[in-house]
Design a protein around this motif. Structure first.
Motif, mmCIF file in Angstrom:
data_model
loop_
_atom_site.group_PDB
_atom_site.id
_atom_site.type_symbol
_atom_site.label_atom_id
_atom_site.label_comp_id
_atom_site.label_asym_id
_atom_site.label_seq_id
_atom_site.Cartn_x
_atom_site.Cartn_y
_atom_site.Cartn_z
ATOM 1 N N LYS A 15 0.870 -1.178 0.000
ATOM 2 C CA LYS A 15 0.000 0.000 0.000
ATOM 3 C C LYS A 15 0.907 1.228 0.000
ATOM 4 N N ASN A 16 0.611 2.215 -0.847
ATOM 5 C CA ASN A 16 1.495 3.380 -0.891
ATOM 6 C C ASN A 16 1.196 4.363 0.243
ATOM 7 N N HIS A 17 1.972 5.425 0.323
ATOM 8 C CA HIS A 17 1.835 6.393 1.425
ATOM 9 C C HIS A 17 0.501 7.120 1.436
ATOM 10 N N GLU A 18 -0.216 7.097 0.315
ATOM 11 C CA GLU A 18 -1.541 7.728 0.256
ATOM 12 C C GLU A 18 -2.652 6.735 0.591
ATOM 13 N N GLY A 19 -2.279 5.505 0.963
ATOM 14 C CA GLY A 19 -3.281 4.492 1.288
ATOM 15 C C GLY A 19 -3.883 3.835 0.063
ATOM 16 N N LYS A 20 -3.208 3.960 -1.086
ATOM 17 C CA LYS A 20 -3.749 3.394 -2.322
ATOM 18 C C LYS A 20 -3.205 2.000 -2.596
ATOM 19 N N LEU A 121 -13.013 -1.228 -11.885
ATOM 20 C CA LEU A 121 -13.727 -0.108 -11.278
ATOM 21 C C LEU A 121 -14.345 0.835 -12.298
ATOM 22 N N PRO A 122 -15.618 1.218 -12.086
ATOM 23 C CA PRO A 122 -16.252 2.176 -12.979
ATOM 24 C C PRO A 122 -15.661 3.571 -12.815
ATOM 25 N N ASN A 123 -15.110 3.850 -11.644
ATOM 26 C CA ASN A 123 -14.465 5.137 -11.380
ATOM 27 C C ASN A 123 -13.453 4.949 -10.251
ATOM 28 N N PRO A 124 -12.436 5.814 -10.170
ATOM 29 C CA PRO A 124 -11.415 5.669 -9.129
ATOM 30 C C PRO A 124 -11.934 6.086 -7.758
ATOM 31 N N GLY A 125 -11.162 5.747 -6.740
ATOM 32 C CA GLY A 125 -11.476 6.189 -5.387
ATOM 33 C C GLY A 125 -12.311 5.227 -4.567
ATOM 34 N N ALA A 162 -9.156 -7.460 12.705
ATOM 35 C CA ALA A 162 -8.239 -6.418 12.235
ATOM 36 C C ALA A 162 -8.743 -5.965 10.878
ATOM 37 N N VAL A 163 -8.794 -4.652 10.667
ATOM 38 C CA VAL A 163 -9.332 -4.098 9.431
ATOM 39 C C VAL A 163 -8.289 -3.211 8.777
ATOM 40 N N LEU A 164 -8.167 -3.358 7.461
ATOM 41 C CA LEU A 164 -7.301 -2.513 6.648
ATOM 42 C C LEU A 164 -8.174 -1.935 5.530
ATOM 43 N N ILE A 165 -8.130 -0.623 5.372
ATOM 44 C CA ILE A 165 -8.870 0.037 4.290
ATOM 45 C C ILE A 165 -7.834 0.618 3.316
ATOM 46 N N VAL A 166 -7.984 0.276 2.033
ATOM 47 C CA VAL A 166 -7.136 0.856 0.996
ATOM 48 C C VAL A 166 -8.038 1.475 -0.064
ATOM 49 N N ILE A 167 -7.476 2.384 -0.840
ATOM 50 C CA ILE A 167 -8.234 3.070 -1.876
ATOM 51 C C ILE A 167 -7.658 2.677 -3.235
ATOM 52 N N SER A 168 -8.542 2.504 -4.198
ATOM 53 C CA SER A 168 -8.060 2.158 -5.536
ATOM 54 C C SER A 168 -8.114 3.366 -6.437
#
Length: 168
Positions: A15-20, A121-125, A162-168
């Motif tokens: 996961k990068n520094h922006e959480g992506k 994904l239909p759109n990013p984020g 334990a939960v991890l949230i990442v953004i695409s």
């Protein structure tokens, strides 16, 4: 108050520094590597953990007929507590990797097939939720494991989440 370093945690070293989540784990765009699961690591399993189960969902997936409905990307169960993570590209390779990895069972995602399916994904984020359950027993879910079957089976057996949230 518990020290953060003592908490049951789930991380992805890629996961990068922006959480992506890097594009290579999705199913679209330059650099995409179809159906390659990201590496995961976990720390500080609760005492008494016998196995782990994982559910990964796109929690921002739109339903064409209505509101947002989570889209299941990956279901994994019976991860031995001796493992400290799953390597990059693990999906579909448990038997090949052998050892404790051979005990891991991958369930069916919302594409109705077992294993990781890189999201298109239909759109990013979009946010992806990786939820890891520490369990006091191994689950016997039969041949076709689904998110719903897994969530029903973990009732009364969860020692920690334990939960991890990442953004695409």
């Amino acid at each position: 108050m518990a020290n953060v370093s003592d908490e049951f945690r789930l991380v992805s070293p890629n996961k990068n520094h922006e959480g992506k989540l890097p594009r290579k784990y999705t199913d679209e765009g330059q650099g995409a590597r179809k159906n390659m699961s990201p590496p995961l690591e976990w720390y500080n399993l609760p005492e008494g953990t016998k196995s782990l189960s994982l559910v990964v969902q796109d929690i921002d997936a739109p339903d064409p007929n209505g509101p947002i409905v989570p889209w299941v990307v990956w279901v994994v169960t019976n991860i031995p507590s001796t493992l400290k993570g799953l390597p990059e590209g693990f999906s579909g390779k448990g038997e090949e990797l052998g050892g404790d990895y051979a005990h891991v069972k991958e369930g069916h995602n919302d594409e109705k097939v077992p294993g990781w399916r890189g999201p298109k994904l239909p759109n990013p984020g979009h946010r992806f939720e990786f939820k890891l359950f520490a369990l006091d027993d191994e689950l016997n879910l039969g041949n076709k494991v689904t998110k719903d079957k897994l969530l029903d089976a973990v009732e009364g057996h969860v020692l920690g989440e334990a939960v991890l949230i990442v953004i695409s």
